[in-house]
Every structure is written in C-alpha cells, then in structure tokens.
Design an enzyme around this catalytic site. Structure first.
Site, PDB file in Angstrom:
ATOM      1  N   ASN A 159      -6.288  -2.560   2.565  1.00  0.00           N
ATOM      2  CA  ASN A 159      -6.292  -4.008   2.736  1.00  0.00           C
ATOM      3  C   ASN A 159      -7.727  -4.503   2.779  1.00  0.00           C
ATOM      4  OD1 ASN A 159      -3.514  -4.320   2.875  1.00  0.00           O
ATOM      5  ND2 ASN A 159      -3.452  -4.259   5.103  1.00  0.00           N
ATOM      6  N   ARG A 169       0.829  -1.216   0.000  1.00  0.00           N
ATOM      7  CA  ARG A 169       0.000   0.000   0.000  1.00  0.00           C
ATOM      8  C   ARG A 169       0.859   1.259   0.000  1.00  0.00           C
ATOM      9  NH1 ARG A 169      -3.173  -0.113   5.040  1.00  0.00           N
ATOM     10  NH2 ARG A 169      -1.396  -1.313   5.713  1.00  0.00           N
TER      11      ARG A 169
END
Length: 93
Positions: free
Chosen positions: A38, A20
C-alpha cells in the site's frame, strides 16, 4: 532464464478490498516473485519478476483485481534488475 520485471502503481478502490493478497495469490500461481504494498496516497505498488509471459499475464490481471476492487488506472514500467536482485518470493506489506 532472463528475469523480466515490471513495477506498477494501481489506482482506484484497491486498498481494503484484498487487492494485495489476491495479487500475491495470482503471482504465486504464475511463478512470479515480487511484492504488493500500500502507498500512502491510496494506490498499491506492485513489483512483478519472472518469465516474460508470466509477468505480463499477472500485469494484465492487475486491471481486474479481486471482486471488490475498482481499478481506474495501472501505470507500469519495465525495470532492469541486476543478477540476483529479483526477490525469491512474492510478499505483501
């Protein structure tokens, strides 16, 4: 400028490997906004918004990811955003 938007779901070893954060850095360098979050099933969902060529460049990078990632699949779709719906920055969650 017309906003181009893609939503992608990335599978493989993509959680716990800076995926990320690396996506955020790549998007910011390209001037792309959106998010990387997520998902409970182990995937990462990514929204990319911006100029078509910039969004497509970051979307192509999603297959690579950071050094410790092992991407096995990227499912992406172009989405329509109404005027003003694109995020103003790229965030992670």
């Amino acid at each position: 400028m017309q906003i181009h938007a893609i939503k992608a779901r990335v599978s493989g070893r993509v959680q716990g490997v800076w995926y990320r954060r690396s996506t955020q850095e790549r998007a910011r360098q390209a001037g792309v906004t959106g998010y990387a979050i997520n998902l409970a099933d182990g995937r990462v969902e990514v929204l990319l918004c911006g100029a078509r060529e910039d969004v497509e460049a970051v979307a192509a990078w999603l297959w690579q990811g950071p050094p410790n990632a092992e991407v096995t699949s990227v499912e992406s779709e172009q989405i329509a955003l109404a005027e003003g719906e694109a995020p103003g920055a790229f965030t992670t969650g």
